[in-house]
Each structure stands twice: as C-alpha cells, then as structure tokens.
Design a protein around this motif. Structure first.
Motif, PDB file in Angstrom:
ATOM      1  N   UNK A  82       0.838  -1.212   0.000  1.00  0.00           N
ATOM      2  CA  UNK A  82       0.000   0.000   0.000  1.00  0.00           C
ATOM      3  C   UNK A  82       0.867   1.254   0.000  1.00  0.00           C
ATOM      4  N   UNK A  83       0.474   2.229  -0.832  1.00  0.00           N
ATOM      5  CA  UNK A  83       1.435   3.252  -1.248  1.00  0.00           C
ATOM      6  C   UNK A  83       0.925   4.670  -0.999  1.00  0.00           C
ATOM      7  N   UNK A  84       1.791   5.481  -0.397  1.00  0.00           N
ATOM      8  CA  UNK A  84       1.536   6.915  -0.260  1.00  0.00           C
ATOM      9  C   UNK A  84       2.630   7.663  -1.007  1.00  0.00           C
ATOM     10  N   UNK A  96      -4.397  11.242   5.171  1.00  0.00           N
ATOM     11  CA  UNK A  96      -3.189  11.589   5.930  1.00  0.00           C
ATOM     12  C   UNK A  96      -3.513  12.629   6.991  1.00  0.00           C
ATOM     13  N   UNK A  97      -4.304  13.628   6.625  1.00  0.00           N
ATOM     14  CA  UNK A  97      -4.705  14.655   7.592  1.00  0.00           C
ATOM     15  C   UNK A  97      -5.470  14.035   8.755  1.00  0.00           C
ATOM     16  N   UNK A  98      -6.334  13.081   8.450  1.00  0.00           N
ATOM     17  CA  UNK A  98      -7.143  12.434   9.488  1.00  0.00           C
ATOM     18  C   UNK A  98      -6.272  11.621  10.443  1.00  0.00           C
ATOM     19  N   UNK A  99      -5.271  10.935   9.896  1.00  0.00           N
ATOM     20  CA  UNK A  99      -4.345  10.171  10.745  1.00  0.00           C
ATOM     21  C   UNK A  99      -3.618  11.130  11.691  1.00  0.00           C
ATOM     22  N   UNK A 100      -3.152  12.250  11.167  1.00  0.00           N
ATOM     23  CA  UNK A 100      -2.412  13.214  11.994  1.00  0.00           C
ATOM     24  C   UNK A 100      -3.286  13.769  13.117  1.00  0.00           C
ATOM     25  N   UNK A 111      -6.322  20.269   4.283  1.00  0.00           N
ATOM     26  CA  UNK A 111      -6.041  19.339   3.179  1.00  0.00           C
ATOM     27  C   UNK A 111      -6.742  19.851   1.931  1.00  0.00           C
ATOM     28  N   UNK A 112      -6.048  19.839   0.816  1.00  0.00           N
ATOM     29  CA  UNK A 112      -6.654  20.355  -0.410  1.00  0.00           C
ATOM     30  C   UNK A 112      -6.141  19.691  -1.657  1.00  0.00           C
ATOM     31  N   UNK A 113      -6.782  20.010  -2.755  1.00  0.00           N
ATOM     32  CA  UNK A 113      -6.287  19.583  -4.066  1.00  0.00           C
ATOM     33  C   UNK A 113      -6.993  20.403  -5.143  1.00  0.00           C
ATOM     34  N   UNK A 114      -6.470  20.324  -6.359  1.00  0.00           N
ATOM     35  CA  UNK A 114      -6.999  21.146  -7.448  1.00  0.00           C
ATOM     36  C   UNK A 114      -6.684  20.530  -8.798  1.00  0.00           C
TER      37      UNK A 114
END
Lengths: 333, 333
Positions: free
Chosen positions: A101-103, B118-122, B133-136
């Motif tokens: 599983x990859x990040x 990843x944000x949720x884990x942190x 957390x974002x993206x575009x």
C-alpha cells in the motif's frame, strides 16, 4: 507527539531495521563509494531508458532494505516514496512492483526526509507496524527533464550542482535493533526571490535555516545537542550562506559539525560544480554513510535537514522564483 | 487505529470544521453548480497563465475552508496537498502563499483522499491539532501538459474524460461541529495492462475495486453500511466495469448507492465524453455536494473512493501501461 507547531518528539523512537544505498558508476568514483550496498557500473542499469533505470535503482534499494530488515514484505503496511520525475513515476512504478500500500509524496529533494518523517509518525503512533520509505534520482533522467539532454553538452555555471544517480530506502519498525528516529520538523515553504535554476543552493539556503532554527526552538535544543547537523543538497554556495545566517542568528556550530550531503558524496577531482544534489543525495549519504557511522559508534546524534526546490521548468519559464522547503529528522544511536 | 494491513478506524473521529469547493465557468453550467462556494466566470481567474489560474483556485478554496472553520491560519499545523501539475507546483506555490508547514503528496486524482486520509491520521493521533487538506485541477493546464493545448482542437474518443477546473479543501480538527472522518483505506497500486490514456476509467476500475473490497474486509463491513459509496473519476465506462466486478465478487449495491463523482458533476448536455476527472473532481463533489448533503440530513454515511492514474506522458511514450490506485475515506454525520 507534537512539540510546537510543526515538530515531533517520537515517544517510541521508531527503529531503522534495515537501510540501503545504491548508486551509479559516477557515485562509485565518489568519496563515499565504499558505503553503498550496491553500485551499478552502467548508468542504464540494464534498462532501455533513464527513467526505467531510475526505477531499477529504487526497486533495488527497497529490496536491499527489506532484506536487511528481516521484515516480510507482506508485513509492511505502507511504502512512502517520492522523486523528481514528472508525476513521480519512479516511485509509483516501484510501488506497482513492490505491491505494498502506497503513499506518494513530493518535496523535491526534501522527499527523503518527508518520507522518513511521515513513516516515523505512522510507526510512532501505531498507525503502522512497518513502513518502507524511499527516494531516488538519476542524473541523466533529471537533466533531460529539467534542463537539456546530456548529449547536447550544454555548459553550466559554477553555482550548478550535479544530480546524484542513486536511491536509498529504510524499513522502520516499532522495536528491534538499529538507529532510532527521535524527532522531526516539517518545513514551511520559504522563497527568497532567487529564480536561477542553476543556483538552487542559494534558493534553498533560507529554507534550511528556517527549519533548523524552528527545530531548535520547538525542541528547546541548540547545535551542541547533535554531533552533526547535515543539510541535504545545498552545495558549497548554499551551505556557506546557511552557515552565515545561522551564525548571525546565534546558532554557532563547532568545526566539522555542520555539513552538507552534496559536499560529501563526491571527490574533489569530480566535475560536480558546487556539489551533489537530487533526492538521492541526502538519501544515500544518510542511509549509506551516516547510519553506518552511527552503527560503527563514530557518531551518536545526527539531524538530517533535506532541502527541496519546489519549482518546475514551467514555473521557471513563467518567471516565478523558486519556493524552497526543508524537512528535518533526527536519528540517534 | 490500524485495522488490517492498510485501513484505519479513527478513534476520535476528526471533524471537518470547514470545507470548500470552487470551480470555473464550465462547472458553473454543471449539475452541481449551486453546491460551489465560488464559481469563477473566466477560466483564467484573472491570471496570465492556466497554471497560475489553478494556483488561484487552490488558494481560494483554502481561504474559504479556513474562514468557514473559524480556525486561525497560524493555528493550523500542516497543509497537505497535491495536484496533477509537474512537480505539483500548484500545491507548492499555494503553500508559499499560505505559509503553513507543508507536506506535498501525489496520488494523481486520488490526491484528494490521500491528503484527507493523511490529515485524518495526523489529527486522530494528536500529531496535529488542525490540518488543512486540499487539491486542485485545471482543464486547460492539464490538457496542455498531458495531451495537446486546447487551441489545437484535437479530437477525443468517447472513453475520454473531462478534467474538472476547480479546487476543494477542508480544515480538520479534533473536536467541534461538522461531518466526521471515521475510517480510511490506503490503496495499493494495481495495473490491469491498460495503456490508453484516453481510457483512464477502465485503467482505474480495478484499483477502485481492490480498495473497496479491502476496505469492507479489513473493517468487516459490507455495502449496506454506507448510504453511498462514491468513486472519484471512473466515469461511465470505468464505473460500470467496477460495479460489475464488485457484483461478481459478491459486493452488491442497492440502486443509487454506488455512484461516481465524474458522472455527477456535469449536465447531460455538456460534452464531457465519459464524465469528469482530475484531482478536483472528487474534491469538489465531496467537499461541495456530499458534505452539504450530510449537513442537510439527506445522507448519514458515505465512503469516498478517489481513484488515480499514476502515469506520465513519458511513461506513455515508453509504452508502459497505467498503474492505478484508489484511496478511500469514510465520512459520517
């Protein structure tokens, strides 16, 4: 555990169970050649493109690290990796081969410590039992993508740097024998207005300073805490600038305690301009050389500050300056 | 908390304190236009390049999410973002503007859920108090980089998809009022040998299936647990393939419970071939539409499965097939 806004002190001190450094023929002639696990005598690594050659390097580094860790591949929860190729294809194609599983991450040449810091957070918080973190770069693949194909023989100024052909990887776990990851500081983007892609060292120097000073402040440490603080790939010019700013700001390093991976990897007779660079630079010098120095008992505490220039050829063409970042990870005996 | 090899059940259920979706003029004519926080009436967003326009979209999305969250920017520990541009310059340049410690990620169009997971884990492990957390993605920037400049007017087959011009962002925190992130599954790279970049949906279908089935198995759930399971951007063709494989494997969805963001965002009279795609597709449909549906009380539990095609124009030219990945995050009332 979070310490300050952007630093971590790891409670369980994740252990580096296996680590690897692989390189190419130019690295085999470098100052640290004896520290590599494998050196290819051909920059093609038996592949039919430089991009596939880089993938081969990363796969090799991952396999060596996994073998040395004695952890079964199936027991590794996550593979965290990034590289300089567009759409980080080296990491993604290696992830296809590894089937872990990859990040995917990207921090340009700071990807080495971004992946190690993230892996350490996951292991420390028991969000993973084992994590494989890696990165890679290939001189000819990078020259072709970011500048000109090497066959053109275009000239470079002395501020330029030489992208390392290589890959490094580590397997992290909660317990076992090996060097321990003890803290980390995630960097902020810093931009000093430098826009010359042949002077990345100067562009990245202030980012390194920002992360180092933040690390010391948030962890209430000073330079004397570490045997060595090593930047990723500032090179001669950027490293001198960083050292001067740190000195001005009251952070004094003893002789030989503030180094740069890009100034350590090659020999003086190799035409590398201001020094080595690329994601693999900090990875192979840290995972190949410094971890072995810790295991040999020559050093006890090191802070690795990997630096990254977050530009693209497109942002350069559009006359943007070079945003830079640095991520720091401390490793102790 | 890790559940199985690659899934997490969050103990504290990180709260989405603020969320945003911004889009362009084509999205303003789409089926979900009323769900956006801001719609630009010009694809240039007042900038002098499409790349800068995309940066503007992401910055706008981040600012709206921060404002709605009532969290001070200085209190946000990390900005996690990725996008399709080479060297993810959109995210990195937005990180320069925001001045929040930055972790760049890359999972192609799965970057939306990679950054949210990843944000949720942190946040869940108290490795951060607040994470942005974002993206575009930007249609014209992506067409120029991956295919041909739009001005060429090159034709496309019906399997092709239309890259969404937009950006989405969320601010996550440990407590407060808002939809909660309850679990996540990080995907493995899956490659079915599809090499046609005009048929990404088929290439990514099996990756979506792999992550959905792994999610159900590792969390001991079945399709009935969720009101809606929504894939990121499989489009008509890929989504049908995924639904058929899941059905064959014994995972049956009730009518209207298995959807695709790429099939929801536009109207039938818009010439988008098999549907929407791009990092922003799953981001704006999730952060714009579905989170509001949860807040309006129309749905309670959703699993967002963002899919990504991890190829580059170079890997295509070198006749590689398209490795794909999908990351899943569940959000509940």
């Amino acid at each position: 555990m979070l310490s300050g806004r952007q630093s971590f002190i790891f409670q369980s001190n994740p252990v580096i169970l296996g680590h690897s450094a692989v390189g190419g023929p130019f690295e085999a002639r470098g100052a640290l050649s004896s520290e590599f696990d494998r050196l290819f005598d051909d920059i093609w690594m038996g592949q039919d493109s430089f991009e596939k050659a880089e993938k081969k390097l990363l796969e090799e580094a991952c396999n060596v690290a996994i073998t040395k860790s004695n952890v079964k591949k199936e027991d590794i929860n996550f593979f965290i990796s990034g590289d300089l190729m567009n759409q980080i294809i080296t990491s993604s194609f290696a992830a296809r081969t590894l089937s872990i599983p990859y990040l995917g991450v990207f921090g340009a040449c700071s990807s080495s410590m971004e992946s190690l810091a993230t892996a350490s957070i996951l292991v420390d918080t028991e969000s993973a039992k084992y994590v494989l973190a890696g990165t890679s770069s290939h001189n000819a693949a990078v020259e072709k993508q970011f500048r000109y194909p090497t066959e053109y023989g275009s000239q470079k100024p002395p501020t330029a740097q030489w992208t390392v052909t290589g890959a490094g990887a580590v397997v992290l776990g909660k317990s076992g024998i090996g060097p321990k990851v003890t803290s980390a500081t995630i960097g902020k983007v810093v931009d000093m207005g430098v826009s010359d892609p042949f002077n990345m060292g100067e562009a990245m120097a202030q980012a390194a300073v920002d992360t180092i000073e933040t690390h010391f402040k948030e962890l209430n440490r000073d330079p004397s805490y570490y045997d060595i603080v090593v930047t990723g790939d500032l090179g001669k010019i950027g490293h001198k600038i960083a050292e001067e700013i740190l000195e001005q700001d009251g952070f004094h390093f003893k002789e030989g305690c503030f180094k740069d991976c890009g100034m350590l990897i090659y020999n003086d007779n190799q035409p590398v301009f201001a020094g080595g660079s690329g994601c693999a630079c900090s990875a192979v010098v840290t995972y190949g050389h410094f971890l072995k120095e810790i295991e040999r008992g020559n050093i006890n505490k090191i802070l690795v500050v990997a630096t990254g220039a977050l530009m693209s050829p497109m942002s350069y063409q559009q006359k943007e300056s070079i945003p830079s970042i640095a991520h720091a990870v401390s490793i102790e005996k």
